[in-house]
Design an enzyme around this catalytic site. Structure first.
Site, PDB file in Angstrom:
ATOM      1  N   GLU A 180      17.173 -23.408  -6.533  1.00  0.00           N
ATOM      2  CA  GLU A 180      16.802 -21.992  -6.610  1.00  0.00           C
ATOM      3  C   GLU A 180      18.040 -21.107  -6.831  1.00  0.00           C
ATOM      4  OE1 GLU A 180      14.288 -20.359  -7.159  1.00  0.00           O
ATOM      5  OE2 GLU A 180      14.646 -18.346  -6.400  1.00  0.00           O
TER       6      GLU A 180
ATOM      7  N   LYS B 112      18.344 -18.633  -9.984  1.00  0.00           N
ATOM      8  CA  LYS B 112      18.555 -17.183  -9.843  1.00  0.00           C
ATOM      9  C   LYS B 112      19.751 -16.734 -10.686  1.00  0.00           C
ATOM     10  CE  LYS B 112      15.773 -15.745  -8.707  1.00  0.00           C
ATOM     11  NZ  LYS B 112      14.534 -16.341  -8.303  1.00  0.00           N
TER      12      LYS B 112
ATOM     13  N   ARG C 179       4.369   0.765  -6.541  1.00  0.00           N
ATOM     14  CA  ARG C 179       4.326  -0.224  -5.459  1.00  0.00           C
ATOM     15  C   ARG C 179       3.244  -1.282  -5.712  1.00  0.00           C
ATOM     16  NH1 ARG C 179       6.503   2.398  -0.670  1.00  0.00           N
ATOM     17  NH2 ARG C 179       5.193   1.177   0.694  1.00  0.00           N
TER      18      ARG C 179
ATOM     19  N   GLU D 154      18.924 -16.847 -14.408  1.00  0.00           N
ATOM     20  CA  GLU D 154      17.968 -15.819 -14.821  1.00  0.00           C
ATOM     21  C   GLU D 154      18.608 -14.449 -14.978  1.00  0.00           C
ATOM     22  OE1 GLU D 154      13.605 -16.631 -12.963  1.00  0.00           O
ATOM     23  OE2 GLU D 154      15.157 -16.311 -11.484  1.00  0.00           O
TER      24      GLU D 154
ATOM     25  N   CYS E 199       0.817  -1.214   0.000  1.00  0.00           N
ATOM     26  CA  CYS E 199       0.000   0.000   0.000  1.00  0.00           C
ATOM     27  C   CYS E 199       0.849   1.261   0.000  1.00  0.00           C
ATOM     28  CB  CYS E 199      -0.864   0.035   1.248  1.00  0.00           C
ATOM     29  SG  CYS E 199      -1.770  -1.466   1.533  1.00  0.00           S
TER      30      CYS E 199
ATOM     31  N   LYS F 106       7.473 -11.670 -15.731  1.00  0.00           N
ATOM     32  CA  LYS F 106       7.144 -11.780 -14.304  1.00  0.00           C
ATOM     33  C   LYS F 106       6.007 -12.782 -14.101  1.00  0.00           C
ATOM     34  CE  LYS F 106       7.434 -10.665 -10.060  1.00  0.00           C
ATOM     35  NZ  LYS F 106       8.601 -11.305  -9.454  1.00  0.00           N
TER      36      LYS F 106
ATOM     37  N   TRP G  24      -3.164  -2.385  -1.586  1.00  0.00           N
ATOM     38  CA  TRP G  24      -2.823  -3.695  -2.130  1.00  0.00           C
ATOM     39  C   TRP G  24      -3.483  -4.662  -1.163  1.00  0.00           C
ATOM     40  CZ3 TRP G  24       0.116  -6.180  -5.913  1.00  0.00           C
ATOM     41  CH2 TRP G  24       0.556  -7.472  -5.616  1.00  0.00           C
TER      42      TRP G  24
ATOM     43  N   ASN H  33      -1.071   0.949   6.414  1.00  0.00           N
ATOM     44  CA  ASN H  33      -0.243   0.014   5.685  1.00  0.00           C
ATOM     45  C   ASN H  33       0.200  -1.030   6.715  1.00  0.00           C
ATOM     46  OD1 ASN H  33       1.427  -1.029   3.823  1.00  0.00           O
ATOM     47  ND2 ASN H  33       2.600   0.836   3.474  1.00  0.00           N
ATOM     48  N   GLY H  34       0.111  -2.311   6.408  1.00  0.00           N
ATOM     49  CA  GLY H  34       0.564  -3.321   7.378  1.00  0.00           C
ATOM     50  C   GLY H  34      -0.575  -4.188   7.875  1.00  0.00           C
TER      51      GLY H  34
ATOM     52  N   HIS I  83      26.656 -39.438 -10.174  1.00  0.00           N
ATOM     53  CA  HIS I  83      25.930 -39.995 -11.315  1.00  0.00           C
ATOM     54  C   HIS I  83      25.986 -39.067 -12.529  1.00  0.00           C
ATOM     55  CE1 HIS I  83      24.446 -43.168  -8.761  1.00  0.00           C
ATOM     56  NE2 HIS I  83      24.112 -42.254  -7.864  1.00  0.00           N
TER      57      HIS I  83
HETATM   58  C1  G6P Z   1       7.922 -16.706 -14.001  1.00  0.00           C
HETATM   59  C2  G6P Z   1       8.670 -15.745 -13.101  1.00  0.00           C
HETATM   60  C3  G6P Z   1       9.242 -16.490 -11.903  1.00  0.00           C
HETATM   61  C4  G6P Z   1       8.150 -17.250 -11.168  1.00  0.00           C
HETATM   62  C5  G6P Z   1       7.365 -18.148 -12.108  1.00  0.00           C
HETATM   63  C6  G6P Z   1       6.121 -18.709 -11.446  1.00  0.00           C
HETATM   64  O1  G6P Z   1       8.820 -17.598 -14.562  1.00  0.00           O
HETATM   65  O2  G6P Z   1       9.701 -15.096 -13.810  1.00  0.00           O
HETATM   66  O3  G6P Z   1       9.856 -15.584 -11.029  1.00  0.00           O
HETATM   67  O4  G6P Z   1       8.717 -18.015 -10.149  1.00  0.00           O
HETATM   68  O5  G6P Z   1       6.926 -17.415 -13.252  1.00  0.00           O
HETATM   69  O6  G6P Z   1       5.235 -17.656 -11.192  1.00  0.00           O
HETATM   70  P1  G6P Z   1       4.156 -17.637 -10.055  1.00  0.00           P
HETATM   71  O7  G6P Z   1       3.524 -16.265 -10.175  1.00  0.00           O
HETATM   72  O8  G6P Z   1       3.184 -18.731 -10.355  1.00  0.00           O
HETATM   73  O9  G6P Z   1       4.852 -17.839  -8.768  1.00  0.00           O
END
Ligand code: G6P
Length: 606
Positions: free
Chosen positions: A479, A483, A27, A486, A2, A601, A74, A100-101, A502
């Site tokens: 992960e 990262k 935001r 990406e 928010c 995204k 939000w 907010n919060g 393996h």
């Molecule tokens: C896209 C984004 C990732 C995300 C994935 C799943 O690949 O770039 O950052 O983890 O989608 O998205 P979701 O909104 O379902 O978590």
């Protein structure tokens, strides 16, 4: 998250507030509202959706008020509609508030106020605060806010107006940011600097526990009842920098917000002394019947889901399958009335996850979405929903949403362990205590980020990376590799360390760094053996281990230390350095880490 803006001065407040709200748009929000005091009365306008909808509503109104507040919401408690949009009012319409919060104990207070005949018009936790002030208003506005603040627990930034005292704005901060813009004959209060930067670059940041009384030409701040002075700083940011609160990238801003995202996600969902966990929109009776859990997700969310498998199987002794949604869609999974389906998604709009659930939902006994975006498709589609409170995430690479998913899933694992009768209250209490420690430990990790930046400098020219972990640290290896891939475009793979022999061991040479996630847990000895096997072949080792582990120096070329904690909780601390390493390598390579090439995204097409 928010956005908050307030103005008091000689100019008409509405245009200043609308300007401020637009500067807070980045935001993310789903409704907006404004309230002014004019001729001793509060005037309020709210609208669902964009700020332009709000502007449309006030276009024909002669808004003369020189004091006012505005908010972009939000959604967290309650749907994104006009009734839930801020500002909220008390019963008399003389007090108005934006917030907010999360007010953790809002439910108890709401019940108490209902008994005193207060009528509520929204589902929000915020509205109760206006009513609480109303209860004490005979003490005067300032005292009433002070008394009401003592009653609430949680994280908040509040800004309040009272029609009886139209010469002041009162603001309070606990956990959520608030900054006062100091002008000439006018002052602002906002959740972020960009909303007033055009009018003044003098800013006073409030601290936790602060309550400020802001008039046209004066600001007084008290902290827990005692007068304090807060420094006024000259802000030298450009408007773009200001939206990122001075951070170079949204990604770094969001990595830095993880402690908060974690806290916001767990708060209000447990009673520590009783070792109890509760989720507002989940039916515990349905969970009792469950014999199998199937978790479905994509990308980073899949890694959070994978970590949950280890926890749930350990705590609840229920078998857990984790599937990538795009695969599950076209397979023939066994799902029956004793199966719980769990969707994990930041956006709640990922097409593969949605489609996978369309066919499976009817077959399952119960289904829950763990999502960040309130009102998103997935949040509406399943039987139950657990919101992660990460706030809007702008960087394409998921960071704080991952952390908040982990927060929700750790709580969920303890919760279902208790429901299934496998955990006692003492164990859950200990779990809650560990989770409560995490935000503070993440903040400490962020203070040490420069050492990871130096490490990134050393390795940024490499073309391949391998990441290894075991058990619950294995999804973290996945992960970490994702990262890096990406946002640095470096080829990286995550492996279960036991699988090293393996295949990946064939890649060992002096060009491929091997990142080993090796906290001192039950499998530590095993992972040390893997490390030694690579070392014996002159491979390079970057180890992530806990601070008290002194022996790692013998094996690793570089070590990233994380704080010590009970072993199940290490992944929450492993995530931060993995994100930072990827971030700094990406930045050193000159990549736009907020918008890496080809990635979206939210993936809403197959
Ligand atoms: C896209 C984004 C990732 C995300 C994935 C799943 O690949 O770039 O950052 O983890 O989608 O998205 P979701 O909104 O379902 O978590």
């Amino acid at each position: 998250m928010c956005g908050i803006i307030g103005y008091i001065g000689e100019e008409k407040a509405a245009p200043r507030i609308i300007y401020g709200l637009k500067k807070l748009e980045y935001r993310g929000y789903d409704s907006a509202g404004i309230a002014l005091i004019d001729s001793g009365k509060i005037e309020r306008f709210r609208a669902k959706g964009r700020i332009s909808n709000l502007e449309e509503k006030i276009k024909r109104e002669p808004l003369k008020g020189v004091i006012g507040i505005g908010h972009t919401r939000w959604a967290t408690h309650g749907k994104p509609n006009e009734e839930n949009a801020h500002p909220h009012l008390d019963c008399t319409g003389r007090i108005t508030i934006i917030h907010n919060g999360i007010i953790e104990n809002y439910f108890e207070i709401k019940e108490e106020l209902k008994r005193k005949k207060h009528k509520f018009t929204s589902e929000t936790d915020t509205e109760i605060f206006a009513h609480l002030i109303e209860e004490y208003l005979s003490e005067g506005f300032e005292k009433a806010v002070e008394t009401a603040l003592k009653r609430i627990r949680g994280m908040y930034a509040m800004v309040i107006l009272c029609a009886d005292e139209p010469d002041r704005i009162i603001a309070a901060r606990q956990g959520s940011p608030l900054v006062i813009g100091i002008g000439r004959g006018e002052n602002y209060i906002a959740s972020d600097v960009p909303s007033f930067l055009k009018f003044t670059n003098r800013a006073m940041f409030l601290e936790d526990g602060d309550m400020a009384v802001i008039t046209r030409d004066k600001v007084t701040v008290k902290n827990r009842g005692k007068k304090v002075s807060r420094q006024v700083r000259n802000i030298k940011w450009s408007a773009d920098q200001a939206e990122k609160s001075g951070y170079a990238h949204f990604m770094m801003k969001e990595i830095s917000e993880q402690a908060q995202a974690f806290e916001d996600t767990i708060l209000g969902r447990f009673n520590e002394s009783r070792g109890e966990i509760k989720f507002e929109h989940v039916d515990a009776k349905e969970l009792k019947k469950i014999k199998k859990i199937k978790i479905v997700a994509c990308g980073t969310s899949y890694h959070a889901a994978y970590a949950a498998k280890y926890l749930i199987e350990k705590y609840a002794a229920v078998s857990v399958e984790v599937d990538v949604a795009s695969e599950l869609r076209y397979s023939n999974p066994v799902v029956d009335k004793e199966t719980l389906l769990l969707a994990v998604s930041q956006s709640g709009e990922t097409i593969d996850t949605i489609e996978a659930f369309k066919s499976l939902k009817q077959k399952a006994g119960y289904s829950i979405a763990i999502v960040n975006v309130v009102g998103s498709t997935l949040s509406r589609m399943l039987h139950g929903v657990i919101y992660t409170h990460a706030g809007p995430e702008i960087g394409v690479a998921a960071t704080k949403s991952f952390m908040s998913q982990l927060a929700a899933l750790y709580l969920f694992a303890l919760y279902i362990g208790r429901i299934k009768g496998k955990l006692d209250a003492k164990f859950v209490r200990r779990g809650i205590q560990n989770l409560r420690k995490i935000p503070g430990l993440i903040r400490i990790q962020m203070k040490e980020k420069r050492s990871i930046e130096r490490l990134a400098g050393k390795y940024s020219k490499k073309r391949d990376f391998l990441y290894y972990g075991r058990n619950i640290s294995y999804p973290m290896a996945l992960e970490g590799a994702l990262k890096l891939k990406e946002i640095s475009y470096i080829h990286a793979e995550g492996y279960a360390a036991g699988e090293m022999k393996h295949g990946p061991i064939a890649l060992v040479d002096d060009r491929v760094p091997n990142v080993f996630i090796a906290p001192k847990n039950a499998l530590y000895e095993k992972i040390v053996s893997n490390i030694q096997e690579i070392k014996a072949r002159s491979g390079t080792i970057i180890a992530i281990t806990n601070r008290s582990n002194k022996e790692m120096k013998k094996f690793a070329d570089d070590i990233i230390y994380i704080p010590d904690i009970d072993e199940d909780y290490y992944p929450l601390l492993e995530a931060v350095p993995l994100q930072l390493l990827a971030y700094y390598i990406g930045v050193k390579k000159g990549i736009d880490v907020d918008k890496p090439r080809n990635l979206a995204k939210s993936v809403t097409v197959e």
